[in-house]
Design a protein around this motif. Sequence first.
Motif, PDB file in Angstrom:
ATOM      1  N   VAL A 145       0.685  -1.258   0.285  1.00 23.80           N
ATOM      2  CA  VAL A 145      -0.001  -0.016  -0.028  1.00 23.80           C
ATOM      3  C   VAL A 145       0.813   1.045   0.033  1.00 23.80           C
ATOM      4  CG1 VAL A 145      -1.750   1.331   1.639  1.00 23.80           C
ATOM      5  CG2 VAL A 145      -2.063  -1.192   1.217  1.00 23.80           C
ATOM      6  N   LEU A 146       2.029   1.209   0.728  1.00 27.67           N
ATOM      7  CA  LEU A 146       2.812   2.436   0.696  1.00 27.67           C
ATOM      8  C   LEU A 146       3.540   2.642  -0.540  1.00 27.67           C
ATOM      9  CD1 LEU A 146       4.741   2.172   3.987  1.00 27.67           C
ATOM     10  CD2 LEU A 146       3.348   4.004   3.557  1.00 27.67           C
ATOM     11  N   GLY A 147       3.737   1.427  -1.456  1.00 29.98           N
ATOM     12  CA  GLY A 147       4.347   1.494  -2.758  1.00 29.98           C
ATOM     13  C   GLY A 147       3.094   2.356  -3.651  1.00 29.98           C
ATOM     14  N   LEU A 148       1.952   1.788  -3.410  1.00 30.98           N
ATOM     15  CA  LEU A 148       0.791   2.449  -4.366  1.00 30.98           C
ATOM     16  C   LEU A 148       0.880   3.938  -4.029  1.00 30.98           C
ATOM     17  CD1 LEU A 148      -2.065  -0.032  -4.177  1.00 30.98           C
ATOM     18  CD2 LEU A 148      -0.530   0.332  -5.969  1.00 30.98           C
ATOM     19  N   LEU A 149       0.745   4.183  -2.517  1.00 27.72           N
ATOM     20  CA  LEU A 149       0.758   5.731  -2.099  1.00 27.72           C
ATOM     21  C   LEU A 149       1.628   6.581  -2.661  1.00 27.72           C
ATOM     22  CD1 LEU A 149      -0.414   5.282   1.395  1.00 27.72           C
ATOM     23  CD2 LEU A 149      -1.875   6.277  -0.398  1.00 27.72           C
ATOM     24  N   MET A 150       2.731   5.900  -2.910  1.00 26.52           N
ATOM     25  CA  MET A 150       4.417   6.705  -3.331  1.00 26.52           C
ATOM     26  C   MET A 150       3.936   6.857  -4.935  1.00 26.52           C
ATOM     27  SD  MET A 150       7.272   5.870  -0.899  1.00 26.52           S
ATOM     28  CE  MET A 150       7.004   4.459  -0.539  1.00 26.52           C
ATOM     29  N   ARG A 151       2.991   6.265  -5.260  1.00 29.60           N
ATOM     30  CA  ARG A 151       2.837   6.192  -6.879  1.00 29.60           C
ATOM     31  C   ARG A 151       3.791   5.517  -7.693  1.00 29.60           C
ATOM     32  NH1 ARG A 151      -1.101  10.273  -8.253  1.00 29.60           N
ATOM     33  NH2 ARG A 151      -2.603  10.297  -6.662  1.00 29.60           N
ATOM     34  N   GLY A 152       4.279   4.182  -7.160  1.00 25.79           N
ATOM     35  CA  GLY A 152       5.164   3.395  -7.745  1.00 25.79           C
ATOM     36  C   GLY A 152       4.924   2.811  -9.136  1.00 25.79           C
ATOM     37  N   ALA A 153       5.557   2.473 -10.042  1.00 21.95           N
ATOM     38  CA  ALA A 153       5.241   2.013 -11.281  1.00 21.95           C
ATOM     39  C   ALA A 153       5.179   0.517 -11.172  1.00 21.95           C
ATOM     40  CB  ALA A 153       5.959   2.526 -12.355  1.00 21.95           C
ATOM     41  N   MET A 154       4.418  -0.091 -11.761  1.00 21.64           N
ATOM     42  CA  MET A 154       4.406  -1.695 -11.859  1.00 21.64           C
ATOM     43  C   MET A 154       5.196  -1.956 -13.139  1.00 21.64           C
ATOM     44  SD  MET A 154       2.324  -3.018  -9.508  1.00 21.64           S
ATOM     45  CE  MET A 154       0.693  -2.657  -8.576  1.00 21.64           C
TER      46      MET A 154
END
Lengths: 139, 61
Positions: free
Chosen positions: A54-63
Motif C-alpha cells: 500500500v505504501l508503494g501505491l501511495l508513493m505512486r510506484g510503477a508496476m
Amino acid sequence: MAAKEKPPKEPMPPINVWLAPVALGWLVPGGGHFLLKRTGRAALLCASVTCMFVLGLLMRGAMFKPQSGDILTVLINWGGFVGDIASGLLYLLTTWLGYSQPDMPGAVHDYGSKFLVTAGLLNILVMVDAYEIAGGRKS
Amino acid sequence: MPKMNLSHFEASFLFAVFSSVVLGVVSKRTDKERLHYGLYVFGCFVAALFGIGWLMYFGHG
C-alpha cells in the motif's frame, strides 16, 4: 582424508499437503499461515506485506511489465513483473481497478516501485515458510 | 488517491521495519529467536542506512 558426507536429501512432501497453504499464501499474504493455524505469525506477515504494498501505491510506484530488448531490459522488467505479481490478490485487484502509473523520474516514485516489488518478494519468502510448515520441516 | 511524499530517511526506515518483521518471522524456529533475528536485521538496515548516508555525504564532498 575422508570426504565430507552430504546429508541425505529430504523427500519432497506430497503436493496435497502444501498446495493449498502455498496457493492461499500467494493470493493473500499470510493466508497460508492462517490456514496452518499460525495466526499470530500470519497477522504479522499479512500486515507487513500489505503495508509495504500500500505504501508503494501511495508513493505512486510503477508496476513492471514484461518487455523484450537487451538482456538487462529483459532481466529488470521480467524480474520486476514476477516481484509485482507475487503479491497475489493485492496486485490483481490493483491492476483490475485500473492502476497504471507510468514510470516517472523522482525519488518517491522510485521508492514506490521498489516497495511494490519488495512486497512481492517478501511474499515469496512467506510462501516458502508456509511450504516448510505444511511439509513438517518447521513448526 | 493522494500521493505520499516521504523523505529518503522515512522511506528507508519503513522499508527496514516491514522487511525486518518478515525476515524475522520466516527465518527462525522459536519466537525468541525470531524476535532477536528481526531486531538484528533491523539494526543492520539502520546501520547501513546511516553508514551509506554518511559515505555519500563525504563522497560528494
